[in-house]
Design a protein around this motif. Structure first.
Motif, mmCIF file in Angstrom:
data_model
loop_
_atom_site.group_PDB
_atom_site.id
_atom_site.type_symbol
_atom_site.label_atom_id
_atom_site.label_comp_id
_atom_site.label_asym_id
_atom_site.label_seq_id
_atom_site.Cartn_x
_atom_site.Cartn_y
_atom_site.Cartn_z
ATOM 1 N N THR A 478 0.861 -1.182 0.000
ATOM 2 C CA THR A 478 0.000 0.000 0.000
ATOM 3 C C THR A 478 0.898 1.233 0.000
ATOM 4 O O THR A 478 2.026 1.205 0.507
ATOM 5 N N ASN A 480 1.245 5.762 0.073
ATOM 6 C CA ASN A 480 0.674 7.056 0.412
ATOM 7 C C ASN A 480 1.610 8.151 -0.062
ATOM 8 O O ASN A 480 2.835 7.968 -0.118
ATOM 9 N N GLN A 499 -3.664 4.627 1.141
ATOM 10 C CA GLN A 499 -4.349 3.358 0.953
ATOM 11 C C GLN A 499 -4.428 2.606 2.273
ATOM 12 O O GLN A 499 -3.519 2.672 3.107
ATOM 13 N N TYR A 501 -5.415 -1.389 3.783
ATOM 14 C CA TYR A 501 -5.513 -2.783 3.358
ATOM 15 C C TYR A 501 -6.178 -3.573 4.470
ATOM 16 O O TYR A 501 -5.786 -3.460 5.635
ATOM 17 N N ILE A 546 -8.408 -3.287 -0.819
ATOM 18 C CA ILE A 546 -7.582 -2.085 -0.726
ATOM 19 C C ILE A 546 -8.501 -0.891 -0.936
ATOM 20 O O ILE A 546 -9.259 -0.837 -1.904
ATOM 21 N N ASN A 548 -8.713 3.148 -1.482
ATOM 22 C CA ASN A 548 -7.964 4.326 -1.920
ATOM 23 C C ASN A 548 -8.646 5.578 -1.391
ATOM 24 O O ASN A 548 -9.848 5.768 -1.582
ATOM 25 N N SER A 572 -13.032 1.658 -3.555
ATOM 26 C CA SER A 572 -12.578 0.287 -3.359
ATOM 27 C C SER A 572 -13.253 -0.605 -4.397
ATOM 28 O O SER A 572 -14.415 -0.401 -4.741
#
Length: 739
Positions: A478, A480, A499, A501, A546, A548, A572
């Motif tokens: 993930t 950022n 992000q 998870y 995940i 976003n 997502s």
């Protein structure tokens, strides 16, 4: 007339004189504050490219005069948080329409393998020094923060002799002050042994009897089906922190949180009418609702190592929850463990308890790389977490597959100032999950579905079904990235991508294995399935998702004004939605979006005005054709608009007066392609509180829901799409003093 008398009682407090603490705090954006939650290392909020809200001790004290519910406090002071459901549970409460990761002193206390939503409202606010809320998806603390992260930072030890704070209050409903009484008390002790251990201890107890709505009707003990209500409970909390400074840079700290809950419903809940209510004709025959949860941690920090500041945290959570016993009711509760008695189909085994053990080690380093680039900082580390979860019925049988999960992660986060006005940040985390799913036998279930007959439904049996397990692995990186820019003195722009998870609620998926007409048998032949019929977990396993998150906005202060204005979009491909009518969970593409505003004006030294406003809405792909064709259901987006207006005035004699107005919108959105709608109504309530110095402490009184509005609680109603009314007028009288 009752309202006028209550206002008069509150106003009479302004005649008291003496020194008092100036408590005109309102939601503010303090850009010079330091946040640890947003980055796992101390950073100025003005350098964080996400929406960060801090609720300080003064605001917590202010809110304790009105409520002891953390959900209610977050709802009023933090935009994006849903309307509280008014119970000990957090069912359908969400942050930006998604899950909220709950931390206590940086330790995660959720149960992600079986997300049962009962922790937030059990936290004792008397033990909390500040609350940090970071909006948006994140994976910094492992899985679960798809909507945001809230960190309850408990009270810090003080130097010197013991400092003792006592707070006691009595709350009750004006509809029935005798039977609605709810006393609570807490004691906090902080201090430090000379050249030795420092300590902070808080112990508290809360008790509740009956609860009532705005029309004076008693509210049910289980209006949200299995989640617990707000009545007839006893709640005890202990929070302890012990620390020792090895030298000026090294420190070791131990923490303990213990939560004990017992709720004794007297009646079952009637779900057959237009709203949930106590069923006085049927006594509650289940075991009490209960909680026995403890969380321990040991943290070592060294701020001066060759690699920079170093922190290692070890934690262990032992979580035990028992839920309400509930009986078959269509359409609110159409799936129950079968007693094999068609006229009384609900078995006592329909009551369940969850047991979760979760432990881990979190390693964090904050390294100054200014030798490479001026101001460059790297926060990096790793996490190892192990968790086991199982949920058993009252007869000892499993109700979903026992689960064991180990996760391993590493992360790195860079922060670099570019010039004097721009700060950029970017990072990555890689997480790997090993999941062991044990086999189990899903209990025989009595069920119903809609039908064109006199009852409006037909019943059938879903025979016991073997579910085979296995070993599975999930992993993903993930990312950022974001930046903040100082537009003007005291005014900053921010924007970022992050992000989160997370695995879906695996326990909920396996609990519902084979709950479909494909496995149905008639009531007269409850064992019609061929011997050895099984379902493999791999065929029903949810996908890891995940999320976003995109955040952007402006925040700052100018003169007497401070505040923030921001927007967000969250997407997502594997969002999770629960349909209470079919009792099914599904995953699909979805998007949530919204706007949030906080504003504060210190008009004079005595008068402070505050505003918190939030709007959120969401859509999803119901038929999985890639198009967002419908609005998300109400249990994801209960009230799209929610806001609080407040005013606090400090009189010259030390008396403080606070008035709040809370409002939320209704909703009547089409949630599928056939046009299904479940209406929610809007409402507006007013709260008022007064505090006055007395005998070295503070005497306070408040009224919540001043005009005794009878309103639909949108969050509680959305759990099962059955109307649940909100709490009626509540009066509080309390006293607190520090010695």
């Amino acid at each position: 007339m009752r309202t006028i008398r209550l206002v008069a009682i509150l106003g009479a407090g302004t005649a008291l004189a003496g020194p008092a603490r100036a408590e005109t705090a309102a939601p503010v954006v303090a850009l010079d504050e330091i946040s640890v939650t947003a980055t796992r290392a101390p950073r100025r909020i003005e350098d964080v490219p996400q929406s960060v809200q801090v609720v300080d001790r003064d605001q917590i004290r202010q809110q304790l005069a009105l409520t002891s519910s953390p959900s209610a406090v977050l709802s009023k002071l933090v935009p994006g948080f849903s309307v509280p459901n008014g119970t000990i549970s957090s069912a359908s409460e969400s942050f930006r329409g998604r899950n909220l990761l709950v931390l206590i002193d940086g330790v995660p206390v959720n149960t992600p393998l079986r997300d049962v939503s009962r922790i937030l409202n059990l936290i004792d606010l008397n033990s909390v020094e500040r609350i940090e809320v970071v909006a948006g998806a994140s994976s910094l603390y492992s899985a679960g923060a798809t909507g945001g992260t809230v960190n309850f930072i408990t009270r810090r030890p003080t130097d010197g002799a013991p400092v003792v704070t006592v707070n006691t209050a009595i709350r009750t409903f004006t509809a029935d002050p005798v039977h609605g009484v709810a006393p609570e008390t807490s004691i906090s002790v902080t201090g430090k042994v000379p050249d030795g251990v420092d300590y902070a201890f808080t112990g508290s107890g809360r008790f509740a009897t009956r609860t009532f709505d705005g029309k004076g009707r008693e509210l049910p003990s289980d209006g949200q089906l299995g989640q617990g209500g707000a009545d007839r409970f006893q709640l005890g909390n202990i929070n302890l922190r012990l620390g020792y400074d090895l030298d000026l840079t090294k420190r070791v700290e131990f923490g303990l949180t213990q939560i004990l809950l017992n709720q004794d419903p007297r009646y079952l809940t009637d779900y057959s009418g237009s709203f949930a209510r106590p069923d006085y004709a049927r006594s509650y025959i289940g075991l009490p609702v209960a909680e026995d949860t403890r969380s321990l941690y040991l943290r070592y920090t060294d701020r001066d190592t060759p690699l920079g500041s170093f922190s290692i945290l070890g934690f262990y959570n032992d979580i035990n929850k028992r839920f309400n016993y509930s009986q078959f009711a269509y359409p609110a509760n159409p799936f129950v463990t079968y007693s094999f008695i068609p006229t009384a189909p609900t078995s006592l085994a329909n009551q369940t308890a969850l047991a979760t053990e979760r432990g881990g080690i979190n390693l964090t380093l904050d390294t100054d790389l200014s030798a490479l680039l001026p101001g460059l900082k790297l926060t990096w580390g790793s996490d190892i977490i192990s968790e086991s979860t199982r949920q058993r019925a009252r007869d000892g049988s499993d109700v979903f597959t026992p689960l064991q999960q180990n996760s391993y992660a590493g992360f790195a986060l860079l922060q670099l100032p570019i010039g004097e006005r721009l700060t950029v940040r970017a990072g990555m985390r890689y997480e790997h999950f090993d999941l062991d799913v044990a086999g189990f036998t899903r209990p025989t279930t009595f069920a119903a579905s809609a039908a064109r007959n006199a009852l409006g439904y037909s019943t059938f049996v879903l025979p016991a079904l073997n579910v085979t397990g296995g070993t599975f692995s999930y992993s993903a990186p993930t990312f950022n990235a974001g930046a903040t820019f100082n537009l003007l003195p005291g005014i900053d722009l921010y924007g970022g991508f992050s992000q989160g998870y997370a695995l879906a609620d695996i326990g909920a998926f396996t609990r519902r294995a084979g709950l479909s007409l494909a496995y149905a048998c008639p009531i007269t032949r409850p064992f019609c399935l061929p011997a050895g019929t099984t379902i493999a977990y791999s065929s029903i396993a949810p996908q890891a998702q995940i999320v976003n998150s995109y955040d952007f906005g402006v925040r700052g202060r100018s003169g007497i004004f401070s505040g923030s204005l921001g927007g967000f979009v969250s997407t997502s491909d594997d969002g999770t939605t629960f349909d209470p009518l079919t009792n099914k969970l599904s995953q699909q593409k979805e998007m949530i979006y919204g706007v949030e505003f906080t504003g504060n004006a210190q008009v004079t030294e005595q008068l402070n005005l505050g505003t918190v406003l939030g709007y959120r809405e969401g859509r999803y792909d119901t038929n999985k054709d890639g198009r967002l064709d419908s609005y998300l259901p109400n249990n994801r987006i209960g009230a799209p608009f929610h806001g609080t207006l407040s005013g606090t005035y400090l009189f010259a004699n030390g008396v403080s007066l606070r008035v709040e107005g809370e409002g939320f919108s209704g909703r009547d959105a089409r949630i599928d392609l056939i046009g299904t709608r479940f209406r929610l109504k809007d409402a507006f309530t007013v709260n008022a509180a007064v505090g006055a110095p007395l005998a070295g402490g503070e005497l306070y009184a408040s009224v919540d829901n001043l005009f005794d509005r009878a309103y639909w609680n949108p969050t509680a109603t959305s759990v099962r799409n059955l109307t649940v009314f909100g709490l009626g007028r509540t009066v509080t009288v309390g006293y607190r003093r520090t010695f």
